[in-house]
Design an enzyme around this catalytic site. Sequence first.
Site, mmCIF file in Angstrom:
data_model
loop_
_atom_site.group_PDB
_atom_site.id
_atom_site.type_symbol
_atom_site.label_atom_id
_atom_site.label_comp_id
_atom_site.label_asym_id
_atom_site.label_seq_id
_atom_site.Cartn_x
_atom_site.Cartn_y
_atom_site.Cartn_z
ATOM 1 N N GLY A 195 84.763 -16.256 -9.139
ATOM 2 C CA GLY A 195 83.438 -16.860 -9.075
ATOM 3 C C GLY A 195 82.636 -16.368 -7.884
ATOM 4 O O GLY A 195 81.425 -16.139 -7.974
ATOM 5 N N THR A 196 83.290 -16.206 -6.760
ATOM 6 C CA THR A 196 82.581 -15.778 -5.549
ATOM 7 C C THR A 196 81.958 -14.402 -5.753
ATOM 8 O O THR A 196 80.781 -14.181 -5.429
ATOM 9 C CB THR A 196 83.561 -15.764 -4.348
ATOM 10 O OG1 THR A 196 84.094 -17.079 -4.202
ATOM 11 C CG2 THR A 196 82.865 -15.339 -3.072
ATOM 12 N N ASN B 85 80.441 -28.670 -8.185
ATOM 13 C CA ASN B 85 81.876 -28.717 -7.916
ATOM 14 C C ASN B 85 82.311 -29.982 -7.178
ATOM 15 O O ASN B 85 83.467 -30.351 -7.219
ATOM 16 C CB ASN B 85 82.325 -27.486 -7.117
ATOM 17 C CG ASN B 85 81.400 -27.157 -5.975
ATOM 18 O OD1 ASN B 85 80.190 -27.010 -6.168
ATOM 19 N ND2 ASN B 85 81.928 -27.061 -4.785
ATOM 20 N N GLN C 48 82.394 -24.324 -12.633
ATOM 21 C CA GLN C 48 82.980 -25.643 -12.917
ATOM 22 C C GLN C 48 82.754 -26.077 -14.367
ATOM 23 O O GLN C 48 83.483 -26.914 -14.877
ATOM 24 C CB GLN C 48 82.406 -26.698 -11.970
ATOM 25 C CG GLN C 48 82.834 -26.520 -10.518
ATOM 26 C CD GLN C 48 84.308 -26.826 -10.279
ATOM 27 O OE1 GLN C 48 84.944 -27.545 -11.049
ATOM 28 N NE2 GLN C 48 84.859 -26.283 -9.209
ATOM 29 N N SER D 119 85.191 -18.409 -13.452
ATOM 30 C CA SER D 119 86.384 -18.101 -12.658
ATOM 31 C C SER D 119 87.625 -18.621 -13.381
ATOM 32 O O SER D 119 87.680 -19.796 -13.747
ATOM 33 C CB SER D 119 86.256 -18.781 -11.298
ATOM 34 O OG SER D 119 87.430 -18.594 -10.561
ATOM 35 N N GLY D 120 88.626 -17.740 -13.573
ATOM 36 C CA GLY D 120 89.797 -18.078 -14.387
ATOM 37 C C GLY D 120 90.586 -19.291 -13.908
ATOM 38 O O GLY D 120 91.048 -20.099 -14.717
ATOM 39 N N HIS D 121 90.730 -19.435 -12.575
ATOM 40 C CA HIS D 121 91.660 -20.463 -12.092
ATOM 41 C C HIS D 121 91.120 -21.878 -12.221
ATOM 42 O O HIS D 121 91.839 -22.844 -11.963
ATOM 43 C CB HIS D 121 92.101 -20.166 -10.657
ATOM 44 C CG HIS D 121 91.073 -20.386 -9.597
ATOM 45 N ND1 HIS D 121 91.107 -21.477 -8.771
ATOM 46 C CD2 HIS D 121 90.001 -19.659 -9.207
ATOM 47 C CE1 HIS D 121 90.103 -21.401 -7.893
ATOM 48 N NE2 HIS D 121 89.410 -20.303 -8.150
ATOM 49 N N CYS E 147 86.361 -29.528 5.774
ATOM 50 C CA CYS E 147 87.275 -29.488 6.910
ATOM 51 C C CYS E 147 87.869 -28.101 7.094
ATOM 52 O O CYS E 147 88.488 -27.836 8.110
ATOM 53 C CB CYS E 147 88.394 -30.498 6.731
ATOM 54 S SG CYS E 147 89.406 -30.129 5.319
HETATM 55 N N1 PLP Z 1 81.259 -21.661 -7.691
HETATM 56 C C1 PLP Z 1 81.719 -22.906 -7.825
HETATM 57 C C2 PLP Z 1 80.825 -23.969 -8.384
HETATM 58 C C3 PLP Z 1 83.036 -23.222 -7.456
HETATM 59 O O1 PLP Z 1 83.496 -24.467 -7.585
HETATM 60 C C4 PLP Z 1 83.856 -22.190 -6.928
HETATM 61 C C5 PLP Z 1 85.233 -22.487 -6.466
HETATM 62 O O2 PLP Z 1 85.506 -23.522 -5.917
HETATM 63 C C6 PLP Z 1 83.319 -20.891 -6.818
HETATM 64 C C7 PLP Z 1 82.024 -20.671 -7.212
HETATM 65 C C8 PLP Z 1 84.147 -19.753 -6.288
HETATM 66 O O3 PLP Z 1 85.049 -19.315 -7.274
HETATM 67 P P1 PLP Z 1 86.343 -18.461 -6.869
HETATM 68 O O4 PLP Z 1 87.324 -19.416 -6.304
HETATM 69 O O5 PLP Z 1 86.822 -17.879 -8.172
HETATM 70 O O6 PLP Z 1 85.901 -17.395 -5.932
#
Ligand code: PLP
Length: 395
Positions: A72-73, A152, A180, A200-202, A326
């Site tokens: 996702g990032t 999220n 999400q 994002s797969g995880h 945190c």
């Molecule tokens: N965008 C949202 C809304 C997320 O919740 C997250 C992960 O927590 C990300 C992006 C980032 O995804 P990744 O962990 O695959 O880099």
Amino acid sequence: MERVIYLDHASTTPADPAVVAAMAPWHTEQFGNPSTVYSLGLTSAQAIQEARESIARAIGAEPDEVYFTSGGTESDNWAILGTADARGEKGRHLITSLIEHHAVLESMDFLEKRGYSVTRVPVDGGGLVDPENVRRAIRPDTILVSIMHANNEVGTIQPISEIGKITREAGVLFHTDAVQAAGKLPLDVNELNVDMLSMSGHKFYGPKGVGVMYLRKRTRITPLFHGGSQERSRRAGTHNVPGIVGIAKALELATVRMNDDAARESALRDRLWAGLEANIEAIYLNGDKVRRLPNNLNVRLEGIEGESMILMLDMEGICVSSGSACTTGSLEPSHVLLGLGIPAEEAHGSLRVTLGRGTMPEDIDYFLAVFPPIVARLREMSPVWCASCVRKQRS
Ligand code: PLP
């Protein structure tokens, strides 16, 4: 080992055994590089193509609009930085919301430091973006709007399709971070009126370190990575074949299970909230009551720090998250909760509970048994908790 009661599915999910099984051969006997021309490599290339087609079917896209990334990032960074670079000549203004994930917000900050301007539209008390605020923020030099599908932290679901209508009328590109939402809500890129979408797969019982970027045909974007012709020369780097097979399998399973999972998890979530509300005073719901992800409960409690609740729940074998970042060691209150208008001291007392496929009714019963005494203990020790003040305010 005692069973851990895992209630942090917004953070990550365990990979489905069927996903792990589908991935396994692509680590070992089918290890060929998909960019080679001999059969071993072509078999891997074929697996990637099938994964691309499967993901395209799940989101109403064409296969060649699906790009594989590291998560996702990366997808969020690519959508924002790649669009800014490709369209910088047309304009240098971008729009986002106050409550996006850091992958979006910090990409925007990065651009701002380089001369772009960014409008961050506000949200209401439940976390909803008003599409009219997006319309009002659009200027002749706006090149991109990026608004997340589901939040999220508080799980609020945005009116993506309505916002997409506005951006389309204005001729502005629209990206949504659906990290999400994917696997939990039906996604159709045409109904949503989006040009780009991140997954994002995880987050949906697939592997970590693999993601998808949907990119509508003929959308101009500059690559983030250089050094290879993979992904139609838009995302260089040897393909993560097991990850790609895994994310496609995970999305396929999530699509089939979506309605059942949502019904089961939202019923358990609602039972949890009813139990908490009945047994704990001065506890409030964060986020929109109705337009929220089926597995998300986010609450705030007066007179307590989120971090201390998390640590005490951990001692009881329960994993949850708080509303404080945190990870930076700074205990800054969450920008999402502040964006909803929650005062900093209340935001500190927030807890995010996100249910999943493995959550059982007895887990909810256990949570409801151990949590109220934890709250009582922490409040007894709290210098700011004042039970009689709360009762007075409420009466
Ligand atoms: N965008 C949202 C809304 C997320 O919740 C997250 C992960 O927590 C990300 C992006 C980032 O995804 P990744 O962990 O695959 O880099």
